[in-house]
Design an enzyme around this catalytic site. Sequence first.
Site, mmCIF file in Angstrom:
data_model
loop_
_atom_site.group_PDB
_atom_site.id
_atom_site.type_symbol
_atom_site.label_atom_id
_atom_site.label_comp_id
_atom_site.label_asym_id
_atom_site.label_seq_id
_atom_site.Cartn_x
_atom_site.Cartn_y
_atom_site.Cartn_z
ATOM 1 N N ASP A 281 0.814 -1.228 0.000
ATOM 2 C CA ASP A 281 0.000 0.000 0.000
ATOM 3 C C ASP A 281 0.840 1.267 0.000
ATOM 4 O O ASP A 281 0.472 2.282 0.581
ATOM 5 C CB ASP A 281 -0.967 0.003 1.196
ATOM 6 C CG ASP A 281 -1.766 -1.273 1.246
ATOM 7 O OD1 ASP A 281 -2.270 -1.678 0.190
ATOM 8 O OD2 ASP A 281 -1.853 -1.894 2.322
ATOM 9 N N HIS B 123 -4.132 -2.943 -6.323
ATOM 10 C CA HIS B 123 -3.435 -1.726 -6.738
ATOM 11 C C HIS B 123 -4.451 -0.728 -7.288
ATOM 12 O O HIS B 123 -5.243 -1.054 -8.154
ATOM 13 C CB HIS B 123 -2.356 -2.042 -7.777
ATOM 14 C CG HIS B 123 -1.173 -2.754 -7.164
ATOM 15 N ND1 HIS B 123 -0.050 -3.093 -7.863
ATOM 16 C CD2 HIS B 123 -0.952 -3.150 -5.887
ATOM 17 C CE1 HIS B 123 0.824 -3.682 -7.048
ATOM 18 N NE2 HIS B 123 0.279 -3.735 -5.845
HETATM 19 P P1 IMP Z 1 -1.931 -12.842 2.918
HETATM 20 O O1 IMP Z 1 -0.917 -12.377 1.928
HETATM 21 O O2 IMP Z 1 -3.359 -12.621 2.453
HETATM 22 O O3 IMP Z 1 -1.665 -14.248 3.362
HETATM 23 O O4 IMP Z 1 -1.776 -11.936 4.234
HETATM 24 C C1 IMP Z 1 -0.595 -11.944 5.040
HETATM 25 C C2 IMP Z 1 -0.277 -10.543 5.528
HETATM 26 O O5 IMP Z 1 0.113 -9.728 4.431
HETATM 27 C C3 IMP Z 1 -1.453 -9.801 6.176
HETATM 28 O O6 IMP Z 1 -0.939 -8.921 7.158
HETATM 29 C C4 IMP Z 1 -2.035 -8.972 5.027
HETATM 30 O O7 IMP Z 1 -2.741 -7.850 5.484
HETATM 31 C C5 IMP Z 1 -0.741 -8.587 4.321
HETATM 32 N N1 IMP Z 1 -0.916 -8.291 2.872
HETATM 33 C C6 IMP Z 1 -0.947 -9.178 1.853
HETATM 34 N N2 IMP Z 1 -1.040 -8.541 0.686
HETATM 35 C C7 IMP Z 1 -1.044 -7.231 0.951
HETATM 36 C C8 IMP Z 1 -1.081 -6.048 0.140
HETATM 37 O O8 IMP Z 1 -1.130 -6.089 -1.102
HETATM 38 N N3 IMP Z 1 -1.082 -4.855 0.790
HETATM 39 C C9 IMP Z 1 -0.990 -4.777 2.145
HETATM 40 N N4 IMP Z 1 -0.947 -5.844 2.955
HETATM 41 C C10 IMP Z 1 -0.964 -7.066 2.354
HETATM 42 MG MG MG Z 2 -2.821 -2.351 -1.803
#
Ligand code: IMP
Ligand code: MG
Length: 335
Positions: free
Chosen positions: A13, A43
Amino acid sequence: MPCTVTVGGFFGDEGKGKVIAYLAKNDNISIAVRGGVGPNAGHTFVYGGKTHKVRMLPSAVLNLPTKLLIGAGVLIDTEILLDEVKTFAAHNRTLVDRQCGIIEKAHIEKDQGTYLKNRIGTTGSGTGPANADRALRTLRLAKDVHDLSQYIEDVSNSINHALDKNESILVEGTQGTFLSLFHGIYPYVTSRDVCASSICSDVGIGPKRVEEVLVIFKAYVTRVGEGPLDNEVNKEEVGRLGWAEFGSVTGRQRRASPFDMQLAKKAISLNSATQLAVTKLDVLFPESAGVRKFEKLPTESKKFIENIEAETGLKVSLVGTGADVDDIIDRRAMK
Ligand code: IMP
Ligand code: MG
């Protein structure tokens, strides 16, 4: 710049979508290719007053001549991908590597379990369980999905051939450095490494192919989900500062802290950054909103950027000053 890799310098982000949309539009990019984990990333970019979001296609989607590729390391949610292809009328420009892994309903269900959903705070998009199956070598691949057949390609081949012809390639990383399974704050991380080298591997290019590694920071730090965040500001203060943001995939309010120079330096070294971008400068310094020339920035905001350059020894070549794709100060000509 024939081959540029963009990666997030904090916890995702950082505003990668906006920076990539700008570069695609400005730099005559022939191929944009997405690496990273999969549809857990959202995105966002604003163009002409309209907000767009992609979870599967590259953020270059509005730049019509640019081909949109997805690398073998990326997990595909077929429904989300086909929906985006339709929304952006990208049928003739979309190509998916034959070896992309496929997220099934069962993976999404598993991602709602107590440990993943509550303890880690995942996005619930099924990416962790799908990558687990990939490691077990039971995951289905894109080449075996009928609905994807018209988009299937050898993406690595396409990119390497395009680079042989000196075409400009923009490789889009997702998530952020400190969500890396290897280099982030385990276990509060995503299911794979997401640093620049992995993003290159996702799309099938070797490290010698890359000219520029653009690490993108936001003017403050945010993270969603659980895990440590140094100097975290409480929710009330986040609102007062105007830093309140909501996750584009999950809608959760993001936690926030001030810009973290130590983390930034670590991210620069983990990714071998050659240049930096800093987004949302206007949120820290409202008087900088919409400014498109560095000389026109108010003194405090200029000092903020110059301090990052002095501390890191790298140029902040792109500075975001507003939501619109064109609200950006492009200092690359001054290199
Ligand atoms: P997962 O990737 O859905 O397994 O989540 C694992 C961790 O990564 C969590 O804290 C999510 O909030 C974070 N996360 C995964 N993808 C993103 C992203 O694109 N932006 C921000 N946080 C992410
Ligand atoms: Mg994002």
